[in-house]
Write a protein that holds these residues in place. Structure first.
Motif, PDB file in Angstrom:
ATOM      1  N   GLU A  97       1.008  -1.092   0.200  1.00 30.85           N
ATOM      2  CA  GLU A  97       0.115   0.159   0.039  1.00 30.85           C
ATOM      3  C   GLU A  97       0.886   1.107   0.270  1.00 30.85           C
ATOM      4  OE1 GLU A  97      -3.812   0.585   2.202  1.00 30.85           O
ATOM      5  OE2 GLU A  97      -2.523   1.563   3.307  1.00 30.85           O
ATOM      6  N   ILE A  98       0.395   2.224  -0.810  1.00 32.42           N
ATOM      7  CA  ILE A  98       1.134   3.578  -0.850  1.00 32.42           C
ATOM      8  C   ILE A  98       0.252   4.607  -0.489  1.00 32.42           C
ATOM      9  CG2 ILE A  98       2.453   5.151  -2.388  1.00 32.42           C
ATOM     10  CD1 ILE A  98       3.357   2.738  -4.207  1.00 32.42           C
ATOM     11  N   SER A 122       2.107  -1.005 -11.130  1.00 31.37           N
ATOM     12  CA  SER A 122       2.038  -0.756  -9.692  1.00 31.37           C
ATOM     13  C   SER A 122       2.177  -2.171  -9.121  1.00 31.37           C
ATOM     14  CB  SER A 122       0.925  -0.143  -9.198  1.00 31.37           C
ATOM     15  OG  SER A 122      -0.304  -0.915  -9.760  1.00 31.37           O
ATOM     16  N   ARG A 123       1.974  -3.398  -9.738  1.00 29.07           N
ATOM     17  CA  ARG A 123       2.201  -4.649  -9.012  1.00 29.07           C
ATOM     18  C   ARG A 123       1.138  -5.000  -8.122  1.00 29.07           C
ATOM     19  NH1 ARG A 123       8.668  -5.936  -8.723  1.00 29.07           N
ATOM     20  NH2 ARG A 123       9.315  -5.037 -10.647  1.00 29.07           N
ATOM     21  N   GLY A 124       0.002  -4.352  -8.389  1.00 24.75           N
ATOM     22  CA  GLY A 124      -1.245  -4.420  -7.507  1.00 24.75           C
ATOM     23  C   GLY A 124      -1.208  -3.809  -6.171  1.00 24.75           C
ATOM     24  N   GLY A 279      10.000   2.532  -0.438  1.00 26.75           N
ATOM     25  CA  GLY A 279       9.939   1.365  -1.330  1.00 26.75           C
ATOM     26  C   GLY A 279       9.995   1.517  -2.781  1.00 26.75           C
ATOM     27  N   PRO A 280       9.978   0.583  -3.521  1.00 29.60           N
ATOM     28  CA  PRO A 280      10.312   0.478  -5.097  1.00 29.60           C
ATOM     29  C   PRO A 280       8.952   1.391  -5.476  1.00 29.60           C
ATOM     30  CG  PRO A 280       9.778  -1.549  -4.275  1.00 29.60           C
ATOM     31  CD  PRO A 280      10.309  -1.071  -3.160  1.00 29.60           C
TER      32      PRO A 280
END
Length: 304
Positions: A97-98, A122-124, A279-280
């Protein structure tokens, strides 16, 4: 080796009692019994030999010593949260989560191109876009409540990248009495009329900026509500230009020439409150937002 007398949980309980206004409210929010919270704070005070809280009426109030200790404790608990968050980011390839906090004044259309590019990469990851305003946005930075924040200034101790210029206009309805007054309008005359202001989203608002001389003020939570009131010939308000340009062009609202200024300009900055824990996914979103920024930068500093 030094052994702490107190625990992180005790400090978090003290913070909750203060933030939520008492033991009963904190117990409800934390899903704990009120007696367990009373015991934790009493033990904390006993171990420190310092009175942190005193009960006045039904409300727990900080002592002078308590205010100092509480302020320092927030750094302690935040550092622990950051450390645990860093461990999570190290042990996983992509954050689940972002959180992106955006000041209400920032034009959302400037954000959408970056979000469109982010989605397929976004890879989910779940993205939360949270609206805040004034001190509430700054609070999200200072208390590390978001991964990225778009704010109208950079708080002390942080770094930010400029991404856009936001212009504000002082406006009212063309049939409002202010629109027919001799121009430019004296600020003292302006103060005699209803001012529409946007509610600070912070739990502890701090009115330290903006023109707030009118004694008669109505507070709303959104610029759209303020605009609706203006269209009903009620009051005047500072509104971001991008939200009222079409209404001004249509003659439904007018700018108010005021002695001193009828116009103000602010720079929006993109800020990462915890750059060491980035994070990435957050890094990708930050890169995309900066790629689509709408502001002129010195070519000597930024050469794409």
């Amino acid at each position: 080796m030094y052994r702490p007398k107190t625990t992180i949980e005790q400090w978090r309980i003290l913070q909750a009692v203060v933030d939520y206004g008492g033991y009963a409210q904190a117990a409800q929010k934390l899903n704990k019994s009120q007696s367990s919270l009373n015991h934790a704070v009493a033990k904390l005070q006993s171990m420190l030999a310092v009175q942190l809280l005193e009960v006045i009426g039904r409300k727990a109030v900080l002592t002078e010593a308590g205010e100092v200790m509480l302020r320092r404790s927030r750094y302690l608990t935040q550092n622990v949260e950051d450390l645990e968050s860093l461990a999570i980011n190290i042990n996983q390839d992509w954050e689940p989560e972002i959180k992106l906090v955006v000041d209400l004044a920032f034009p959302r259309e400037l954000l959408y191109p970056a979000l469109r590019e982010f989605l397929p990469q976004s890879r989910g990851s779940r993205l939360q876009v949270i609206d805040h305003v004034l001190t509430g946005t700054e609070e999200a930075i200072n208390q590390h409540k978001a991964d990225l924040v778009i704010n109208m200034h950079v708080p002390k101790g942080f770094l930010g990248e400029p991404i856009a210029t936001v212009e504000f206009l002082l406006v009212c309805h063309p049939e409002h009495v202010l629109a027919s007054m001799p121009q430019p309008i004296d600020s003292n005359a302006l103060a005699q009329h209803l001012q529409i202001v946007i509610k600070d989203s912070s739990l502890s608002p701090d009115e330290k900026s903006g023109w707030l001389k009118s004694e008669n003020r109505w507070t709303v939570s959104q610029f759209d509500t303020a605009i609706d009131l203006l269209l009903q010939k009620l009051g005047f308000c500072w509104i971001p230009q991008h939200k009222v340009k079409a209404l001004i062009d249509e003659g439904k609202l007018v700018c108010l020439p005021v002695q001193g200024s009828q116009f103000k300009q602010m720079t929006a900055f993109l800020i990462c409150p915890t750059p060491d824990n980035k994070g990435p996914g957050t890094q990708l979103l930050e890169t995309l937002i900066l790629h689509h920024r709408q502001i002129d930068l010195p070519s000597s500093l930024y050469n794409d």
